[in-house]
Design an enzyme around this catalytic site. Sequence first.
Site, PDB file in Angstrom:
ATOM      1  N   HIS A 122      28.176  -5.303  15.878  1.00 27.68           N
ATOM      2  CA  HIS A 122      27.997  -6.507  16.942  1.00 27.68           C
ATOM      3  C   HIS A 122      27.530  -5.963  18.217  1.00 27.68           C
ATOM      4  CE1 HIS A 122      30.572  -9.483  14.715  1.00 27.68           C
ATOM      5  NE2 HIS A 122      31.025  -8.346  13.985  1.00 27.68           N
ATOM      6  N   GLU A 141      26.641  -7.623  20.745  1.00 27.03           N
ATOM      7  CA  GLU A 141      27.269  -8.658  21.886  1.00 27.03           C
ATOM      8  C   GLU A 141      28.602  -8.059  22.413  1.00 27.03           C
ATOM      9  OE1 GLU A 141      27.060  -9.243  18.599  1.00 27.03           O
ATOM     10  OE2 GLU A 141      28.841 -10.456  18.255  1.00 27.03           O
ATOM     11  N   CYS A 179      25.994  -9.116  11.467  1.00 28.55           N
ATOM     12  CA  CYS A 179      27.186  -8.700  10.582  1.00 28.55           C
ATOM     13  C   CYS A 179      26.998  -9.605   9.511  1.00 28.55           C
ATOM     14  CB  CYS A 179      28.477  -8.874  11.333  1.00 28.55           C
ATOM     15  SG  CYS A 179      29.885  -8.224  10.674  1.00 28.55           S
TER      16      CYS A 179
END
Length: 508
Positions: free
Chosen positions: A170, A172, A84
């Site tokens: 993202h 994660e 990002c």
Amino acid sequence: MKGIQILVVDYGSQYTLVIGRTLRELGVRSVILPPKKADVWLKENNPKAVILSGSNWSVHNTGAPGLPKSLDLNGEKYFILGVCYGMQLLAHKLGGKVERPLLHREYGPAIVNLTAKHPLWVGVPKKTTVWASHGDTVSNLPKGFTPIAKSGGFAAMTNKNNRMLGVQFHPEVADTKEGKKILQNFLNLANCQKDWDPVNLIHQIQKEVLGIVKGKEKVILGVSGGVDSTTLAAVLTPILKDRLICVAIDTGGLRQDEMAELKANTKSAGIKNLKIITASDEFRKNIGTTIDGEEKRAQFRKIYKKIFAEQIKKYRADFIAQGTLATDIIESGQVGKSAMIKTHHNVGLKWKVEDLHPFRNLFKYEVRELARALKLPRAVYERNPFPGPGLYLRVVGTPVSKENIELVREADKAVNEIIKKHNLEKEISQLIVALLGINSVGVKGDERVYGHSLAIRAVQTVDFMTAKGYYFSEEIVNEITSALTKHKGIVRVFFDMTPKPPATTEFE
Ligand code: XMP
């Protein structure tokens, strides 16, 4: 921190810690540092990969955090993955263009189309749902980069030799369906080996200690009942047995009932013979000579050191072991030349015997995992941290005295009971109740009184390198305020939600 394969540069995204946790779930340890500390760390370590986190900054804002100065932008030393903001920052610094188009803002789920074959996409379907949260976007890729996925705009980029990568979403976050796979692919690309396995780590630490402590040599260990020293005791007891001498000090800065908890916790760690030294008067008298936090720590360290030196002599110990963590070392400015933030009371003390810091490479959450693997009780592995100098750091701006230490102790107990009653313990990483040196006017029973002010600070964090202030509900704020102002000496209660940085967890 030698041997850590991944550095995560923290730009303040709410998801940064999730990157660390996901990597650990994939079996790989990482260190998470803000850009300036990352810069120092990079000069002294050889990671295999660097991940640049997301952020709520725009690269165009004045003051936006930049890349660590020593980051190798030739992509020769390690693999780099920008996430990002991390991707935008890479693109911006390498000559690409970052804009804030009206149409390509993505907040929440987004569909990404993989437009090229790439090691990052092994096993990922061509069309996949990701979690995105960005206003800015990379509109022109830097020279030498090509797109490998698109959503509204460029969703991912790579340089020619696949060593510098960026994803606009993202990976994660659990809502990125294939996120874990993508991170695993990145770990494979960077040739990272699994190095996070608590049981294995315990054996490694035990082996390391046995390699140093030979034959009949004895080790003194300071225990506080907290997660670090208790876990260390549990790691060392089975290998050192009677050669481990555990010492606890009643410093006078302990919270209500803390000595009893300490005894219970050390017992659960297998310690049968705990030596307790009472030195409250000595600590209080010396610490009470100053209102400066660092001087208080210096005084605390001096007496702490003196007591342990006496114990080393008394038991003829050959080593002293301490539960110092990586964070303590980083925060105390012992890594490279990073600026000193706070001295930790047990870092950098010089002893006549060799000191052992078996947990020096670990973070708090990792020690908690070790405690769990050792089957220590929940009261140990879920325990909130408490600083060695204890309540002495929670009388702020006015000298410590027997009375005001007693007052914070009582107040701390009252607030903790409220937290417990409302089941908030799990939401809070650390709670601080501090007496501020600001007396002010109040009214009690129609009478003007001049009394103390207390500050309540609760934080949420995983590794204490950064923290968010916790916002209590109005109901709890009222309950805490009402409980505390019942004390005749307290007229005002402040709530502090400042994040770290710029504040620290403790007031001093
Ligand atoms: P700060 O205030 O630096 O605290 O954000 C981070 C964590 O460390 C604890 N702390 C200490 N622990 N000796 C300790 O053993 C100290 O001198 C000390 N100072 C801070 C703090 O409570 C928090 O958990």
